[in-house]
Design an enzyme around this catalytic site. Structure first.
Site, PDB file in Angstrom:
ATOM      1  N   LYS A  32       6.629   5.480 -90.224  1.00 52.40           N
ATOM      2  CA  LYS A  32       5.732   4.364 -90.523  1.00 52.40           C
ATOM      3  C   LYS A  32       4.333   4.688 -90.010  1.00 52.40           C
ATOM      4  CE  LYS A  32       6.416  -0.507 -91.234  1.00 52.40           C
ATOM      5  NZ  LYS A  32       7.088  -0.453 -92.527  1.00 52.40           N
ATOM      6  N   GLU A  51      11.055   4.094-103.345  1.00 50.99           N
ATOM      7  CA  GLU A  51      10.923   2.745-102.780  1.00 50.99           C
ATOM      8  C   GLU A  51       9.619   2.139-103.257  1.00 50.99           C
ATOM      9  OE1 GLU A  51      10.306   2.675 -98.539  1.00 50.99           O
ATOM     10  OE2 GLU A  51       9.516   4.698 -98.549  1.00 50.99           O
TER      11      GLU A  51
HETATM   12  C1  PLP Z   1       8.016  -1.076 -93.414  1.00 51.50           C
HETATM   13  C2  PLP Z   1       8.486  -0.367 -94.610  1.00 51.50           C
HETATM   14  C3  PLP Z   1       9.787  -0.524 -95.106  1.00 51.50           C
HETATM   15  C4  PLP Z   1      10.764  -1.494 -94.489  1.00 51.50           C
HETATM   16  O1  PLP Z   1      11.139  -1.147 -93.205  1.00 51.50           O
HETATM   17  P1  PLP Z   1      11.737  -2.234 -92.212  1.00 51.50           P
HETATM   18  O2  PLP Z   1      12.075  -1.442 -90.979  1.00 51.50           O
HETATM   19  O3  PLP Z   1      12.946  -2.803 -92.874  1.00 51.50           O
HETATM   20  O4  PLP Z   1      10.676  -3.261 -91.996  1.00 51.50           O
HETATM   21  C5  PLP Z   1      10.189   0.217 -96.202  1.00 51.50           C
HETATM   22  N1  PLP Z   1       9.333   1.075 -96.806  1.00 51.50           N
HETATM   23  C6  PLP Z   1       8.072   1.249 -96.392  1.00 51.50           C
HETATM   24  C7  PLP Z   1       7.192   2.205 -97.097  1.00 51.50           C
HETATM   25  C8  PLP Z   1       7.610   0.521 -95.272  1.00 51.50           C
HETATM   26  O5  PLP Z   1       6.345   0.680 -94.881  1.00 51.50           O
END
Ligand code: PLP
Length: 229
Positions: free
Chosen positions: A76, A112
């Site tokens: 992230k 995603e």
């Molecule tokens: C934050 C995020 C998610 C979801 O992650 P969580 O841990 O469930 O909040 C999925 N994909 C991306 C690209 C993200 O930035």
């Protein structure tokens, strides 16, 4: 006398906690920072998409990719968001809530959306793209896989092709900010594909199970919740 406030009030959104880590040492060159600052900001939030908890429309993006093998897609980090802002803005201006990215090598497998993971349901089987460095392994994704398995569904983490996606009965997104959001349509190469939404769906069932645990309305058998006093 102390007066306690709940932020936000019970039943009106959530208190979103976002950890941030930034390089803050004195350096101009291209190198790891000598010092870092860790912060957590807390903000009361409503729903993430302007559609609220209503089903969203997604656009499959074929030219712009958010991640590539060997890159930082599984972390992230801010570097994963800047490249997708243009695709996201263009999609929003056409009425889509978000963009769905394909793998950058074959342009055939779904990865995603900009900020959430994706699940497809067909018959009694659930599938979500396997995380292999190009997909963020979200905690909501993990929780939903577990909850779906607990209620008897077979859940596969595997390659999900665009054909698997457009032939699915049901599609939904997961993330801390989006929760479990149903997808009503996906547009791919100019064709719009529709999916089941509403009360009698797996996403609705999983949404209710997850939020009931989060809000203390259902027993937390997994130790996912922590009391803060
Ligand atoms: C934050 C995020 C998610 C979801 O992650 P969580 O841990 O469930 O909040 C999925 N994909 C991306 C690209 C993200 O930035």
């Amino acid at each position: 006398r102390v007066r306690w406030f709940q932020v936000p009030p019970q039943g009106k959104g959530a208190l979103y906690l976002r950890p941030l880590l930034i390089g803050s040492g004195a350096i101009l060159g291209l190198a790891p920072a000598p010092e870092y600052t860790f912060m957590i900001y807390a903000a009361p939030v409503g729903t993430y998409f302007k559609e609220g908890m209503a089903a969203i429309n997604l656009l499959v993006e074929e030219e712009i990719h958010r991640a590539m093998p060997g890159g930082t897609g599984g972390v992230k980090t801010i570097s994963n968001y800047a490249p997708v802002l243009k695709a996201q803005m263009d999609a929003r201006s056409k009425g889509f809530a978000d963009v769905l990215y394909l793998d950058s090598v074959h342009k055939r497998y779904v990865e995603e959306a900009s900020s959430c993971n994706l699940f497809v349901v067909k018959g009694g089987a659930v599938a979500t793209p396997a995380t292999a460095g190009t997909i963020l392994p979200g905690v909501t994704r993990r929780s939903i896989i577990e909850l779906a398995r607990d209620s008897g569904y077979q859940v596969e983490e595997r390659l999900v092709s665009i054909d698997d996606l457009i032939s699915a009965d049901e599609v939904f997104c997961t993330g801390t900010a989006v929760g479990v959001t149903p997808v009503s349509t996906i547009t791919y190469q100019g064709t719009r594909y529709e999916f089941r939404t509403g009360e009698d769906t797996l996403s609705k069932k999983l949404y209710t199970t997850l939020t009931s645990i989060q809000m203390g309305l259902a027993e937390d058998k997994k130790g996912w919740t922590v009391a803060v006093d």
